[in-house]
Design a protein around this motif. Structure first.
Motif, PDB file in Angstrom:
ATOM      1  N   ASP A  59       0.859  -1.185   0.000  1.00 27.38           N
ATOM      2  CA  ASP A  59       0.000   0.000   0.000  1.00 27.38           C
ATOM      3  C   ASP A  59       0.897   1.237   0.000  1.00 27.38           C
ATOM      4  O   ASP A  59       1.835   1.335   0.800  1.00 27.38           O
ATOM      5  CB  ASP A  59      -0.893  -0.022   1.242  1.00 27.38           C
ATOM      6  N   ILE A  60       0.624   2.179  -0.887  1.00 27.98           N
ATOM      7  CA  ILE A  60       1.518   3.345  -1.005  1.00 27.98           C
ATOM      8  C   ILE A  60       1.557   4.171   0.273  1.00 27.98           C
ATOM      9  O   ILE A  60       2.539   4.864   0.547  1.00 27.98           O
ATOM     10  CB  ILE A  60       1.141   4.230  -2.207  1.00 27.98           C
ATOM     11  N   THR A  61       0.500   4.088   1.095  1.00 27.25           N
ATOM     12  CA  THR A  61       0.520   4.860   2.348  1.00 27.25           C
ATOM     13  C   THR A  61       1.555   4.315   3.321  1.00 27.25           C
ATOM     14  O   THR A  61       2.032   5.037   4.197  1.00 27.25           O
ATOM     15  CB  THR A  61      -0.865   4.871   3.004  1.00 27.25           C
ATOM     16  N   ALA A  65       2.990   7.924   1.376  1.00 22.42           N
ATOM     17  CA  ALA A  65       2.053   8.675   0.536  1.00 22.42           C
ATOM     18  C   ALA A  65       0.909   9.217   1.391  1.00 22.42           C
ATOM     19  O   ALA A  65       0.449   8.559   2.331  1.00 22.42           O
ATOM     20  CB  ALA A  65       1.503   7.797  -0.571  1.00 22.42           C
ATOM     21  N   ALA A  66       0.458  10.420   1.038  1.00 16.58           N
ATOM     22  CA  ALA A  66      -0.654  11.038   1.764  1.00 16.58           C
ATOM     23  C   ALA A  66      -1.446  11.920   0.822  1.00 16.58           C
ATOM     24  O   ALA A  66      -0.883  12.566  -0.077  1.00 16.58           O
ATOM     25  CB  ALA A  66      -0.128  11.868   2.935  1.00 16.58           C
ATOM     26  N   THR A  67      -2.748  11.964   1.021  1.00 16.18           N
ATOM     27  CA  THR A  67      -3.583  12.817   0.167  1.00 16.18           C
ATOM     28  C   THR A  67      -3.280  14.292   0.400  1.00 16.18           C
ATOM     29  O   THR A  67      -3.597  15.134  -0.443  1.00 16.18           O
ATOM     30  CB  THR A  67      -5.073  12.548   0.435  1.00 16.18           C
ATOM     31  N   THR A  68      -2.661  14.624   1.514  1.00 20.57           N
ATOM     32  CA  THR A  68      -2.308  16.015   1.797  1.00 20.57           C
ATOM     33  C   THR A  68      -0.915  16.388   1.283  1.00 20.57           C
ATOM     34  O   THR A  68      -0.523  17.551   1.359  1.00 20.57           O
ATOM     35  CB  THR A  68      -2.348  16.250   3.318  1.00 20.57           C
ATOM     36  N   THR A  73       5.415  11.166  -5.473  1.00 20.13           N
ATOM     37  CA  THR A  73       6.185  10.377  -6.423  1.00 20.13           C
ATOM     38  C   THR A  73       7.136   9.412  -5.717  1.00 20.13           C
ATOM     39  O   THR A  73       7.193   8.218  -6.042  1.00 20.13           O
ATOM     40  CB  THR A  73       6.985  11.292  -7.362  1.00 20.13           C
ATOM     41  N   ALA A  74       7.904   9.903  -4.741  1.00 20.97           N
ATOM     42  CA  ALA A  74       8.897   9.061  -4.073  1.00 20.97           C
ATOM     43  C   ALA A  74       8.238   7.905  -3.330  1.00 20.97           C
ATOM     44  O   ALA A  74       8.748   6.765  -3.352  1.00 20.97           O
ATOM     45  CB  ALA A  74       9.733   9.909  -3.114  1.00 20.97           C
ATOM     46  N   ALA A  75       7.106   8.151  -2.711  1.00 20.93           N
ATOM     47  CA  ALA A  75       6.424   7.095  -1.962  1.00 20.93           C
ATOM     48  C   ALA A  75       5.873   6.021  -2.898  1.00 20.93           C
ATOM     49  O   ALA A  75       5.999   4.819  -2.633  1.00 20.93           O
ATOM     50  CB  ALA A  75       5.296   7.702  -1.123  1.00 20.93           C
ATOM     51  N   ILE A  76       5.263   6.455  -3.987  1.00 23.08           N
ATOM     52  CA  ILE A  76       4.716   5.486  -4.949  1.00 23.08           C
ATOM     53  C   ILE A  76       5.851   4.675  -5.570  1.00 23.08           C
ATOM     54  O   ILE A  76       5.753   3.455  -5.721  1.00 23.08           O
ATOM     55  CB  ILE A  76       3.883   6.207  -6.021  1.00 23.08           C
ATOM     56  N   GLN A  77       6.956   5.354  -5.897  1.00 26.10           N
ATOM     57  CA  GLN A  77       8.086   4.637  -6.484  1.00 26.10           C
ATOM     58  C   GLN A  77       8.680   3.642  -5.499  1.00 26.10           C
ATOM     59  O   GLN A  77       9.078   2.530  -5.872  1.00 26.10           O
ATOM     60  CB  GLN A  77       9.153   5.627  -6.953  1.00 26.10           C
ATOM     61  N   PHE A 100       1.390  13.039  -8.129  1.00 26.27           N
ATOM     62  CA  PHE A 100       2.619  12.302  -8.434  1.00 26.27           C
ATOM     63  C   PHE A 100       3.244  12.837  -9.717  1.00 26.27           C
ATOM     64  O   PHE A 100       2.607  13.547 -10.505  1.00 26.27           O
ATOM     65  CB  PHE A 100       2.329  10.801  -8.572  1.00 26.27           C
ATOM     66  N   GLY A 101       4.522  12.466  -9.921  1.00 27.46           N
ATOM     67  CA  GLY A 101       5.235  12.794 -11.150  1.00 27.46           C
ATOM     68  C   GLY A 101       5.548  11.529 -11.934  1.00 27.46           C
ATOM     69  O   GLY A 101       4.665  10.719 -12.188  1.00 27.46           O
ATOM     70  N   ARG A 102       6.822  11.300 -12.284  1.00 36.47           N
ATOM     71  CA  ARG A 102       7.174  10.144 -13.127  1.00 36.47           C
ATOM     72  C   ARG A 102       7.552   8.941 -12.279  1.00 36.47           C
ATOM     73  O   ARG A 102       8.354   9.039 -11.356  1.00 36.47           O
ATOM     74  CB  ARG A 102       8.308  10.520 -14.084  1.00 36.47           C
TER      75      ARG A 102
END
Length: 515
Positions: A59-61, A65-68, A73-77, A100-102
């Motif tokens: 899970d990205i959280t 990762a946070a909605t705020t 990007t770094a967390a998803i990666q 997010f970015g790339r």
């Protein structure tokens, strides 16, 4: 007849459950929906995916990762890298909006957007680099067997925030480059399903590059961007461009600012069916058409698209294009239902002017042949345009050095404001009850008529047969004002006075019979 191909090996992957309480994973439906045309190799689905457990579901959280957050990007990666390091896994994007970015995805990975999840590209102003074409979601080098999925096209969204990018295009920003939202370049066996792409800066979901990245399945994906004809348009927001082999695309809705689906160079064995196309440039081929063949568009509905079936290229980017099928489709309010042109963006002043200066044939000369347009119904377009010659029910425009040939219209019913234009083409066949109505002048041709003359807008060096009853040479000539020494035969070829043989010629606007 098309055959349905069931792949038992893929079914062994069916119904694998993830450790995430709300997510289950199966590819049984894809295996059952292959719909492989007879004689074609089946598109391969992702293979070797692991059984998903708590150990390889991320899970990205859990990675920050946070909605705020201003940028996840770094967390998803980090979550994607964890799946890669585990030898494959599932990455969960929960409900909420995630900037997010790339990002890059490794082999045997599933990126799953939950219901209510939105992956949202960083705003134009927050992206430091506007001059790179790198996709936002792409593959690690050599990665294979990737799945990008949501839970439905209504609830799982990838938002591109494209408006400022389109404004930058209109402002002709120096060095501007816009990467696809999704493009997997090199590996094979990729699946995209059950999500929505909207407001892309440029293209949406691009399949492959230079023939690599083969075996793609896309279904139940919706794509949205403002039409190119509205007051605040999107620019070059192609829905699904294809640059590789073996792709199935079905059950998609595409409403965008450029080609809805487009095959380009190296596209082979591409099957697109049961899709809805709204705003956009239709079911397209080209403009890059090197080594392109065996493409089927079928069971499509078009409503308000600029074009329907459109094959386009030019002498710097084409080659042998053949075995193309467009069938079982309906079009309503489509400006250019059928267009086949070898003059993309470089239309000559007249076909006679083109005939006077043919180019040498080379490897990139367009060579279009063996095209079937079957069981197609067209209606509803009656808009007057400032240049009506660009909007026709049928337009075929080959080249004097390379005729379009062997195009069959089988049970095609067209009602359109404007008629037919045929230039530099031969062996064009209308069979099995084709009809055409030119609504601008209330003129029609049916199966009992001798030819297309009553709905022909213009023609030049074009031969066709109409419902098996006649075969003729289209003789209308569009040419510079002839001089006293210039004669034209009925195929538009130019002769001087001494070079004529017996026959019928046009000289100074009059018919001349030489005995």
């Amino acid at each position: 007849m098309r055959i349905r191909n069931y792949i038992t090996a893929i079914m062994l992957l069916a119904a694998t459950q993830t450790a995430h309480a709300d997510v289950s994973f199966s590819m049984q439906a894809e295996a059952e929906a292959q719909n492989t045309p007879q004689g074609w190799k089946a598109v391969e689905l992702p293979q070797g995916l692991p059984a998903f457990t708590a150990a390889n579901t991320f899970d990205i959280t859990d990675f920050g990762a946070a909605t705020t957050a201003a940028d996840n990007t770094a967390a998803i990666q980090a979550a994607l890298d964890a799946a890669h390091q585990a030898g494959g896994g599932m990455v969960i994007v929960p409900t909420g909006e995630w900037l997010f970015g790339r990002i890059t995805i490794g082999s045997r990975t599933v990126l799953h957007l939950c219901a209510g999840a939105t992956l949202k590209l960083l705003a134009y102003a927050d992206q430091p680099d506007h001059t790179t074409k790198t996709p936002y979601i792409t593959d690690k080098k050599g990665a294979t067997d990737i799945v990008i999925e949501g839970e439905s096209a209504e609830t799982s969204v990838i938002e591109g925030q494209g408006g400022p990018w389109w404004d930058a295009v209109e402002a002709k920003e120096s060095g501007l480059q816009r990467g696809s939202i999704i493009r997997l370049y090199q590996g094979e066996r990729h699946l995209f399903r059950h999500f929505r792409l909207q407001n892309a800066p440029g293209t949406n979901l691009t399949l492959g590059q230079s023939g690599k990245g083969a075996h793609n399945t896309v279904h139940d994906v919706h794509i949205y961007a403002p039409a190119s004809t509205v007051a605040d348009p999107s620019h070059n927001t192609d829905g699904i461009p294809i640059w590789t082999q073996y792709c199935n695309i079905y059950n998609c809705l595409i409403d965008t600012g450029d080609d809805n689906v487009v095959t380009d160079s190296n596209a082979q064995y591409i099957h697109v069916w049961n899709c809805q196309f709204k705003a956009g440039h239709g079911a397209s081929l080209g403009s890059y058409t090197v080594d392109m063949h065996h493409i089927i568009y079928e069971d499509l509905s078009f409503d308000g698209t600029d074009c329907g079936f459109r094959l386009k290229s030019n002498t710097d980017r084409s080659g042998d294009v053949h075995d193309i099928i467009f069938r079982d489709c309906t079009m309503h309010n489509v400006a250019t239902p059928i267009q086949i042109t070898a003059w993309y963006d470089k239309v000559p002043d007249s076909p006679a002017a083109a005939a006077a200066s043919p180019e040498s044939v080379k490897s990139t000369t367009p060579h279009y042949h063996d095209i079937l347009i079957q069981n197609v119904t067209v209606s509803g377009y009656d808009t007057k345009n400032s240049n009506d010659k660009n909007y026709n029910g049928i337009m075929i425009y080959g080249r004097p050095e390379s005729y379009v040939h062997d195009v069959t219209f089988d049970n095609v019913q067209i009602a359109h404001r404007n008629g037919v234009r045929l230039f530099f083409c031969k062996d064009i066949k209308f069979i099995n009850g084709c009809t055409f109505t030119k609504t601008r002048t209330s003129q029609s041709v049916s199966t009992t008529d001798a030819d297309l003359s009553s709905v022909m807008e213009n023609s030049y060096e074009a031969s066709y047969s109409w419902n098996g009853s006649t075969s003729g040479i289209a003789t209308a000539i569009v040419a510079p004002q002839p001089t006293a020494d210039r004669y034209y035969n009925l195929q538009g070829h130019t002769y001087n006075k001494m070079a004529r043989s017996k026959g019928i010629y046009i000289h100074n606007g009059k018919k001349v019979i030489m005995k």
